[in-house]
Design an enzyme around this catalytic site. Structure first.
Site, PDB file in Angstrom:
ATOM      1  N   ASP A  49       0.833  -1.195   0.000  1.00 46.29           N
ATOM      2  CA  ASP A  49       0.000   0.000   0.000  1.00 46.29           C
ATOM      3  C   ASP A  49       0.872   1.252   0.000  1.00 46.29           C
ATOM      4  OD1 ASP A  49      -2.869   1.178   0.612  1.00 46.29           O
ATOM      5  OD2 ASP A  49      -1.481   2.220   1.936  1.00 46.29           O
ATOM      6  N   TYR A  54       3.261   9.723  -0.492  1.00 39.53           N
ATOM      7  CA  TYR A  54       4.323   9.111   0.306  1.00 39.53           C
ATOM      8  C   TYR A  54       5.703   9.290  -0.333  1.00 39.53           C
ATOM      9  CZ  TYR A  54       0.372   6.506   2.357  1.00 39.53           C
ATOM     10  OH  TYR A  54      -0.815   6.126   2.942  1.00 39.53           O
ATOM     11  N   LYS A  79      -2.626   6.225  -4.527  1.00 37.94           N
ATOM     12  CA  LYS A  79      -3.708   7.142  -4.179  1.00 37.94           C
ATOM     13  C   LYS A  79      -3.525   8.488  -4.858  1.00 37.94           C
ATOM     14  CE  LYS A  79      -3.581   4.991   0.408  1.00 37.94           C
ATOM     15  NZ  LYS A  79      -2.218   4.433   0.329  1.00 37.94           N
ATOM     16  N   HIS A 112      -7.347   9.928  -1.886  1.00 37.29           N
ATOM     17  CA  HIS A 112      -6.685   9.898  -0.578  1.00 37.29           C
ATOM     18  C   HIS A 112      -7.503  10.575   0.516  1.00 37.29           C
ATOM     19  CE1 HIS A 112      -2.324   9.411   1.033  1.00 37.29           C
ATOM     20  NE2 HIS A 112      -3.209   9.136   1.965  1.00 37.29           N
TER      21      HIS A 112
END
Length: 282
Positions: A49, A54, A79, A112
């Site tokens: 994930d 990120y 996302k 997100h």
């Protein structure tokens, strides 16, 4: 619940399969992401994930490509970030995520968070549906949507917008159970994913958790992951430490009793992460 393992899957409403535990890479530095993700895959994880926000999509996907496993054996999520809401921005962000991963397709793309207002949320969904129809993304979902945002999207889909909500991802643990949202999703056969299932290690000294760990001969982290599994959720534990990556996967050889589960039903709402569910008012 029926016996399951790290390679067990649930069927998504899109028809695809999602492994019951994921390996999270939130806040994992990009310079170690590939190494720790590769180790997780070696230890049996089949679900990674990530997210554009990120800043480690490329490294996460590199671990998948370098694992030696067939692409179809590993489930990969990314996302659309909050700053890329709206049709045009989302379309560009999705294209960038697809290119960064270079996996042929992305198994699951989530919105997100619900920030940006109705027009931007629905425009973002439209961009996701287009990516799905083009074969670049297999399944779609949302993260951090309150019930009003879920119902707004459900109405849009029913109006002919296309796509299906297959996954809802939230911070969920005994101190932030979100039972109303989980019930809404599960009534529609939408898979509930739990991020920060270990409460970012802030609750490990809680007596209720320590008592259960002692009772079952397990760690507090394993108790929390098992709780999530027995609720029917897909937990997404994260770690950069090999021993803990392994430990977090060793949760299939014990069961929490009804009494154990009841002891973790706490009258509290204390998230440890951001909370768009409560904060996003429009």
């Amino acid at each position: 619940m029926a016996p399951i393992s790290l390679q067990s899957t649930y069927k998504l409403v899109s028809g695809y399969e999602i492994p019951v535990v994921g390996f999270g890479v939130y806040q994992t530095p990009s310079d170690v992401t590939e190494k720790v993700t590769r180790k997780a895959i070696e230890l049996g994880y089949r679900h990674v994930d990530s997210a554009k926000a990120y800043r480690n999509e490329k490294e996460s996907a590199a671990a998948i490509r370098g694992s030696g496993l067939d692409r179809s054996k590993i489930f990969y999520t990314s996302k659309v970030p909050s700053k890329c809401m709206g049709y045009e921005k989302a379309k560009k962000a999705i294209e960038e995520s697809i290119a960064a991963a270079d996996l042929g397709y992305i198994d699951l793309m989530l919105i997100h968070a619900p920030y940006g207002g109705k027009e931007d949320r629905l425009g973002t969904w439209r961009a996701l549906v287009e990516a799905q129809k083009a074969g670049h993304v297999r399944s779609l979902g949302v993260s951090n949507f309150a019930i009003q945002h879920l119902e707004e999207l459900e109405e849009y889909i029913k109006s002919g917008a296309g796509g299906q909500i297959t996954v809802g991802q939230y911070e969920i643990h005994p101190w932030c159970p979100r039972e109303d949202i989980a019930e809404w999703l599960q009534k529609r056969n939408v898979i509930v994913e739990a991020y920060s299932p270990l409460v970012q290690a802030t609750r490990m000294k809680e007596p209720v958790l320590q008592n259960l760990a002692k009772k079952h001969g397990k760690t507090e982290a394993q108790i929390l992951i098992r709780w999530s599994l027995q609720k029917g959720y897909v937990p997404l534990p994260k770690s950069v430490t090999e021993s803990r990556i392994l430990e977090n996967s060793q949760v299939f050889d014990f069961t929490l009793s009804d009494e154990d589960m009841a002891s973790l039903k706490l009258n509290t709402y204390e998230p440890v992460c951001w909370d768009p569910v409560r904060d996003c008012k429009i």
